[in-house]
Design a protein around this motif. Structure first.
Motif, PDB file in Angstrom:
ATOM      1  N   GLY A 354       0.767  -1.229   0.000  1.00 21.64           N
ATOM      2  CA  GLY A 354       0.000   0.000   0.000  1.00 21.64           C
ATOM      3  C   GLY A 354       0.799   1.282   0.000  1.00 21.64           C
ATOM      4  N   ARG A 355       2.052   1.231  -0.447  1.00 20.32           N
ATOM      5  CA  ARG A 355       2.858   2.451  -0.471  1.00 20.32           C
ATOM      6  C   ARG A 355       2.886   3.062  -1.877  1.00 20.32           C
ATOM      7  NH1 ARG A 355       8.451   1.848   2.714  1.00 20.32           N
ATOM      8  NH2 ARG A 355       8.928   0.243   1.143  1.00 20.32           N
ATOM      9  N   THR A 356       3.436   4.263  -1.965  1.00 16.69           N
ATOM     10  CA  THR A 356       3.601   4.945  -3.246  1.00 16.69           C
ATOM     11  C   THR A 356       5.088   5.115  -3.494  1.00 16.69           C
ATOM     12  OG1 THR A 356       1.531   6.173  -2.901  1.00 16.69           O
ATOM     13  CG2 THR A 356       3.044   7.007  -4.589  1.00 16.69           C
ATOM     14  N   ASP A 357       5.593   4.356  -4.453  1.00 12.60           N
ATOM     15  CA  ASP A 357       7.014   4.404  -4.781  1.00 12.60           C
ATOM     16  C   ASP A 357       7.188   4.965  -6.189  1.00 12.60           C
ATOM     17  OD1 ASP A 357       9.739   4.124  -4.493  1.00 12.60           O
ATOM     18  OD2 ASP A 357       9.682   2.013  -3.919  1.00 12.60           O
ATOM     19  N   TYR A 358       8.418   5.299  -6.524  1.00 11.55           N
ATOM     20  CA  TYR A 358       8.733   5.966  -7.796  1.00 11.55           C
ATOM     21  C   TYR A 358       9.975   5.322  -8.419  1.00 11.55           C
ATOM     22  CZ  TYR A 358       5.674   9.400  -5.586  1.00 11.55           C
ATOM     23  OH  TYR A 358       4.612  10.019  -4.971  1.00 11.55           O
ATOM     24  N   PRO A 359       9.973   3.995  -8.645  1.00 11.87           N
ATOM     25  CA  PRO A 359      11.231   3.295  -8.925  1.00 11.87           C
ATOM     26  C   PRO A 359      11.652   3.209 -10.386  1.00 11.87           C
ATOM     27  CG  PRO A 359       9.466   1.729  -8.568  1.00 11.87           C
ATOM     28  CD  PRO A 359       8.857   3.078  -8.407  1.00 11.87           C
ATOM     29  N   LEU A 360      10.794   3.611 -11.318  1.00 11.99           N
ATOM     30  CA  LEU A 360      11.095   3.382 -12.727  1.00 11.99           C
ATOM     31  C   LEU A 360      11.382   4.699 -13.459  1.00 11.99           C
ATOM     32  CD1 LEU A 360       8.434   0.583 -13.312  1.00 11.99           C
ATOM     33  CD2 LEU A 360      10.903   0.325 -12.936  1.00 11.99           C
ATOM     34  N   LEU A 361      11.563   4.618 -14.759  1.00 10.74           N
ATOM     35  CA  LEU A 361      11.975   5.784 -15.531  1.00 10.74           C
ATOM     36  C   LEU A 361      10.804   6.574 -16.108  1.00 10.74           C
ATOM     37  CD1 LEU A 361      15.068   4.349 -17.453  1.00 10.74           C
ATOM     38  CD2 LEU A 361      15.048   5.790 -15.391  1.00 10.74           C
ATOM     39  N   PHE A 362       9.594   6.021 -15.976  1.00 12.64           N
ATOM     40  CA  PHE A 362       8.411   6.701 -16.493  1.00 12.64           C
ATOM     41  C   PHE A 362       7.397   6.879 -15.366  1.00 12.64           C
ATOM     42  CE2 PHE A 362      10.579   5.123 -20.138  1.00 12.64           C
ATOM     43  CZ  PHE A 362      10.350   6.067 -21.122  1.00 12.64           C
ATOM     44  N   ASN A 363       6.780   8.055 -15.349  1.00 14.60           N
ATOM     45  CA  ASN A 363       5.801   8.381 -14.316  1.00 14.60           C
ATOM     46  C   ASN A 363       4.531   7.572 -14.483  1.00 14.60           C
ATOM     47  OD1 ASN A 363       7.295  10.645 -13.067  1.00 14.60           O
ATOM     48  ND2 ASN A 363       6.989  11.641 -15.058  1.00 14.60           N
ATOM     49  N   ARG A 364       3.656   7.668 -13.499  1.00 14.03           N
ATOM     50  CA  ARG A 364       2.393   6.924 -13.533  1.00 14.03           C
ATOM     51  C   ARG A 364       1.522   7.291 -14.726  1.00 14.03           C
ATOM     52  NH1 ARG A 364       4.119   6.414  -8.503  1.00 14.03           N
ATOM     53  NH2 ARG A 364       3.371   4.636  -7.266  1.00 14.03           N
ATOM     54  N   ASP A 365       1.696   8.501 -15.250  1.00 21.58           N
ATOM     55  CA  ASP A 365       0.939   8.910 -16.443  1.00 21.58           C
ATOM     56  C   ASP A 365       1.694   8.607 -17.730  1.00 21.58           C
ATOM     57  OD1 ASP A 365       2.957  10.764 -16.373  1.00 21.58           O
ATOM     58  OD2 ASP A 365       1.656  12.531 -16.312  1.00 21.58           O
TER      59      ASP A 365
END
Length: 382
Positions: A354-365
């Protein structure tokens, strides 16, 4: 949330880059024109992404566009694991895996099969008889042979390489006492590679593991591979799962493993690259999916986006690792991101759900992060 100046610049640049790509334009470097990640790394190594079921069924059209634009290699995140394909003995369900292969062939991707033998998502029946007792070594070997030859044989000539065995060595270099190991001993790895080679002699065969920058695991894997090679077993590559954090592992230790594995005469691959920015309940947790921690709000600090200083750490860290990969591109055959955009990532649910992570090279959009252009510019210098 109020945006700072860096956020505005990052979002503006991301939208600008999307427009350029959509129009078929290029991002210029000092030496070469660069359009996409796969163009940037052309002639150096494949750049890949893992596909989830929603990608395979093309439900996220924008993510699929990113995949086709920036990547030239694909691997299935889950649908080719034994627990998905053969839930019950002798009942093979290939519909999802078939769709993944069809997608890869249709769009001319370099296709990687993941994974044939893995303790974590193997079906329970694999190891027990009708009374629930452990089967003999002979029975388990036969079950492995049937499974591997059925799966690899089905996709013969279509899958370029297979993660034959996944995560058999512990961080201290000792053997993981999985059911495969307890019943068959070390021979289970030799048998797995032999069966895969017999099913498709042309396919490349890999060993894949996490925390590969740890010195103990490095030494254990080197020892294991040397033993396989001394027995004449075909092994073409070693996959270093790239589940990294802002502080671990060190670039120096990661590089030591690249060099040590390359010296074995095999290709090195970065197989599951993602960079978590979230605090870990335990330092350097690797990727052991058996570990999951109860949710704590203090472990989920960035639900509204990354602070400027954390974003800078993220960008610098990715650039440092890609510089390492480029420095050793003669030894590395593939770098694969474990997902397409941040919303896909398993890191949102592990080791804390249930967390919000940012691990990749492209955003959620599905817009590229600003570091993408920096990575491409870096690659153009090599």
């Amino acid at each position: 949330m109020k945006m700072n100046q860096r956020d505005k610049i990052r979002i503006g640049f991301s939208l600008f880059l999307v427009i350029l790509i959509g129009l078929g334009c290029v991002v210029k470097s000092d030496k070469n024109p660069v359009v996409t990640l796969k163009d940037a790394f052309a002639g150096k190594f494949h750049v890949g992404a893992a596909m989830g079921s929603h990608h395979i069924h093309e439900r996220d059209k924008e993510a699929i566009n990113v995949l086709g634009t920036h990547f030239n290699s694909i691997v299935a995140e889950n649908v080719m694991k034994s627990g998905m394909i053969q839930v019950r003995e002798g009942e093979f369900k290939f519909s999802e895996a078939d769709k993944f292969i069809e997608f890869g062939k249709k769009h001319n991707f370099h296709i990687v099969g993941h994974t044939l033998i893995w303790h974590s998502q193997a079906p329970r029946w694999f190891f027990v008889d009708d009374e629930g007792k452990d089967v003999s070594a002979e029975v388990l070997a036969k079950r492995m042979e049937i499974h591997i030859k059925t799966v690899v044989g089905r996709y013969k000539g279509q899958v370029k390489g297979w993660d034959v065995v996944n995560e058999a060595i512990l961080d201290d270099g000792s053997w993981r006492e999985s059911k495969f190991y307890k019943i068959l001993g070390k021979d289970f790895i030799k048998l797995a590679f032999q069966y895969a080679h017999e099913a498709d002699p042309e396919a490349e065969l890999y060993y894949n593991d996490y925390s590969m920058a740890n010195s103990g695991k490095r030494e254990g894997v080197v020892k294991m591979v040397k033993e396989l090679q001394s027995q004449g077993v075909k092994i073409d590559g070693i996959g270093m799962q790239g589940h990294i954090g802002l502080e671990y592992p060190t670039i120096q230790e990661f590089e030591k493993s690249i060099l040590a594995f390359s010296e074995l005469g095999v290709n090195v691959m970065i197989t599951e690259l993602d960079l978590t920015v979230l605090p870990s309940p335990r330092r350097d947790m690797g990727a052991d999916v058996a570990t999951n921690v109860e949710y704590q709000q203090s472990l989920n600090p960035y639900t509204e986006g990354l602070p400027e200083d954390v974003q800078k750490q993220f960008d610098d860290r990715y650039l440092a690792f890609f510089k390492l990969f480029l420095d050793h591109h003669d030894k590395i055959s593939r770098v694969t991101l474990w997902g397409i955009n941040d919303g896909d990532s398993w890191k949102n649910g592990w080791p804390v759900r249930g967390r919000t992570d940012y691990p990749l090279l492209f955003n959620r959009d599905n817009t590229p992060k600003s570091v993408v252009s920096e990575i491409m510019e870096l690659a153009a210098k090599y």
